[in-house]
Design an enzyme around this catalytic site. Structure first.
Site, PDB file in Angstrom:
ATOM      1  N   LYS B  94       0.851  -1.196   0.000  1.00  0.00           N
ATOM      2  CA  LYS B  94       0.000   0.000   0.000  1.00  0.00           C
ATOM      3  C   LYS B  94       0.885   1.243   0.000  1.00  0.00           C
ATOM      4  O   LYS B  94       1.868   1.307   0.751  1.00  0.00           O
ATOM      5  CB  LYS B  94      -0.888  -0.030   1.248  1.00  0.00           C
ATOM      6  CG  LYS B  94      -1.942   1.064   1.314  1.00  0.00           C
ATOM      7  CD  LYS B  94      -2.783   0.914   2.585  1.00  0.00           C
ATOM      8  CE  LYS B  94      -3.945   1.874   2.643  1.00  0.00           C
ATOM      9  NZ  LYS B  94      -4.726   1.723   3.899  1.00  0.00           N
ATOM     10  N   SER B 169      -9.784   2.256   3.000  1.00  0.00           N
ATOM     11  CA  SER B 169      -8.883   2.961   2.119  1.00  0.00           C
ATOM     12  C   SER B 169      -8.008   2.051   1.248  1.00  0.00           C
ATOM     13  O   SER B 169      -7.533   2.481   0.196  1.00  0.00           O
ATOM     14  CB  SER B 169      -7.969   3.881   2.925  1.00  0.00           C
ATOM     15  OG  SER B 169      -7.107   3.141   3.762  1.00  0.00           O
ATOM     16  N   SER B 193      -9.796  -0.345   7.022  1.00  0.00           N
ATOM     17  CA  SER B 193      -9.213  -0.133   5.689  1.00  0.00           C
ATOM     18  C   SER B 193      -8.561  -1.364   5.071  1.00  0.00           C
ATOM     19  O   SER B 193      -8.223  -1.347   3.887  1.00  0.00           O
ATOM     20  CB  SER B 193      -8.184   1.002   5.737  1.00  0.00           C
ATOM     21  OG  SER B 193      -8.847   2.234   5.847  1.00  0.00           O
TER      22      SER B 193
END
EC number: 6.3.5.7
Lengths: 98, 533
Positions: B94, B169, B193
């Protein structure tokens, strides 16, 4: 809880160092009002006897041993600086009118 | 569908690499080719904010380095060197986690072009495990959002339906894993997330116990809630990656001293015959019913029935204070956000915008932050600044911290009655990209995290796995297991057990019901031809 107005948001934006247009201030005031009224009930959840939790698990702060380790070089630290000079970060005037 | 390299789980690929049946360089090349074929090309070469006509799961592809690491692993193996279990298995990271030699943007204009001079601890551990890093995945700006629509570089699309959000997210990591662009990815979970994207993309995601995976080198959103964790297609794979990245780190002052491990073993135990027998599973009454989509509820109840038949003991638990959790979370999170994001001031790194004339540094900061942050980030900074202001502090931040205590007590009471807790991961399946008008009602987006937030407030571990497709829209539903702090092994045991029961019911993994990968690629082209979205 009092309604959140544009002037309050302008003050918050100044504290947070985010420039906002008049249009933005008005919009954020409305959004903030909605959010704050939605979360306001948290203030009624707990009595005064309930302690606050700031950290999910009980942990004591610890200090590392005082030994020399690897750190960034001055060059590495300045790698992403928008402006630099003589191995330092360069910024515009810090005080008004000087 | 014939079995190809990209469809292998990480554990299967690791076994084939170890036996010499597959070379790492071929595995990495196959994934890079698939990324190339599915991630799309920029809709507007000048304006990155529009994203691509494909998945747009990757913000940066680390092609050369990934291939080099793969070649080195193949050579080492040929020389008979002893290698870590996942050596040569590719992984994506990420873009909130810093990586030396690759850009890190947090999907924000504020950090466009930022090159970290150091590796985060989890990055360092991936390198030590000799895992080729394929690239950096898309996210909501600074990890703030539940849809990946808040990325400054365009939304990521859901591989199950390109018009739908992949969650957030960590939508990039989840979509990449779901679309076979990578078998493994790292995510971060502050309020859901990792888990909510896993739920809506039909993948597995785990939020470990707070402090059990280092946050050093992870761009901070809300420090008392943030946690790094694995994204994968199987529970065992998540356990294997968790073991690679977990453990104490002197560089993170909130890092737990406890050793980590035993997760893969727990997953294998859970998946074995009788692995769920006698396990007490607590159904969280407050996380079912009203507000949960009918198809989500239906799949959830089906899982309960499977668990019951496998010998688990299903009990109901009450968590009355969860009704305050969402509000408390938004106050605590935004307060910590307003503090953590103060460092983006255009002085030491990041965007600097200098207004005309001879502005003071304060003017430069105000202009830089106005230009560098998107609307959602600004909204949260302002909310946090408000919650921490004199006169409001006790009513908001103070009360929210008390609610945190109440939520922890609810969990403690629930874990008296149950070994693990269970709930749907998200109240709905994936919604349309652009389908939520946040300016009209910002709380609507926040409700996506209703079932994931309580565990962040309490710091406990939780796992989401695919629970099937909602009948009304054919989209994936997530099932969440939660366990007490430091008992991460339990969510792997329960998760792998249910995963096996569901696979037996479906006749294989859930993704087989999406049609073949090539068909999906074809759909990308069709969507792009219609102008995308």
């Amino acid at each position: 809880m009092s309604a959140i107005n544009r002037e309050q948001v302008a003050h918050l934006a100044e504290l947070a160092r985010i420039e906002m247009t008049d249009e933005e201030l008005a919009r954020v005031a409305g959004e903030l009002e909605l959010i704050v009224s939605s979360v306001a009930s948290v203030s009624e959840a707990a009595g005064p006897d309930v302690p606050a939790t700031s950290h999910p698990l009980p942990l004591q702060n610890v200090f590392r041993d005082d030994v020399v380790g690897e750190t960034l070089t001055q060059e590495e630290a300045l790698l992403n600086a928008p402006d630099g000079q003589d191995g330092k970060f360069r910024v515009p005037a810090i005080l008004d009118g000087e | 569908m014939s079995e190809s390299i990209i469809e292998l789980s990480a554990a299967e690929l690791a076994a084939k690499l170890a036996s010499g049946e597959v070379a790492s360089v071929d595995a990495v090349q196959a994934h890079l080719d698939h990324i190339e074929a599915t991630d799309g090309t920029a809709l507007d070469a000048q304006d990155r904010s529009r994203g691509t006509d494909g998945l747009n799961a990757f913000l940066h592809r680390n092609t050369e380095e990934a291939l080099r690491v793969a070649r080195e692993v193949d050579e080492a193996r040929a020389n008979g060197e002893e290698l870590p279990e996942l050596a040569g298995v590719p992984v994506a990271v990420k873009d909130l986690i810093v990586t030396k030699g690759q850009p890190t943007t947090a999907a924000s204009r504020m950090l466009e072009g930022f090159m970290s001079p150091y590796d985060g601890t989890v990055t360092r551990k991936l390198r030590a495990a000799r895992m080729p890093i394929l690239g950096k995945t898309n996210l909501d700006e600074f990890a703030m959002g539940s849809s990946t629509e808040h990325s400054a570089f365009g939304p990521t699309r859901n591989p199950w339906d390109l018009t739908k959000i992949p969650g957030g997210s960590g939508g990039g990591s989840a979509a990449a894993v779901s679309a076979f662009q990578t078998p493994l990815a790292l995510g971060t979970d502050t309020g859901g997330s990792i888990r909510q994207p896993a739920a809506v993309t039909g993948t597995v995601g785990v939020k470990p116990t707070y402090g059990s995976v280092s946050r050093y080198g992870v761009i901070a959103m809300a420090s008392s809630l943030d946690q790094v964790g694995p994204c994968s297609r199987t529970v065992l794979d998540a356990a294997l990656l968790h073991e690679v990245v977990g453990g104490h780190d002197p560089a993170d002052s909130t890092s737990l001293p406890d050793p980590v491990g035993g997760y893969a073993q727990a997953a294998r135990t859970g998946a074995a015959d009788g692995g769920l027998k006698g396990l007490r599973v607590g159904v969280v009454k407050q996380l079912t019913g009203d507000g949960f989509q009918a198809g989500v509820q239906q799949r959830f109840e089906e899982s309960l029935e499977l668990l019951r038949r496998a010998g688990a003991e299903i009990v109901e638990v009450e968590t009355p204070n969860f009704e305050y959790a969402l509000g408390a979370y938004y106050l605590i999170m935004s307060s910590e956000v307003s503090s953590n994001l103060a460092k983006y001031d255009g002085v030491r790194f990041g965007l600097r915008v200098t207004p005309e004339g001879t502005p003071t540094i304060e003017k430069v900061m105000g202009a830089s932050r106005a230009a560098g942050f998107g609307d959602e980030v600004k909204r949260r900074i302002i909310l946090g600044t408000y919650a921490l202001s004199a006169g409001y502090y006790d009513a908001y931040y103070g009360s929210a911290q008390q609610v945190r205590t109440l939520v922890q007590r609810d969990f403690a009471a629930a874990f008296e009655k149950a070994d693990v807790l269970i709930s749907p991961t998200a109240p709905t399946t994936a919604f349309d990209i652009g389908g939520v008008d946040e300016s009209a009602d910002p709380m609507q987006m926040y409700l996506n995290d209703i079932a994931t937030i309580p565990t962040n407030l309490a710091g406990i571990p939780a796992l989401s796995l695919p629970g099937g497709l909602a009948p009304e829209d054919g989209l994936p539903v997530g099932i969440q297991f939660m366990a007490p702090a430091r008992e991460d092994a339990r969510v792997y045991r329960a998760g792998a057990g249910l995963e096996r029961l569901l696979a037996e019911k479906w006749g294989g993994p859930l993704w087989q019901h999406r049609g073949d990968v090539a068909g999906t690629v074809h759909d990308f082209a069709a969507t792009a031809a219609q102008g995308g979205k």
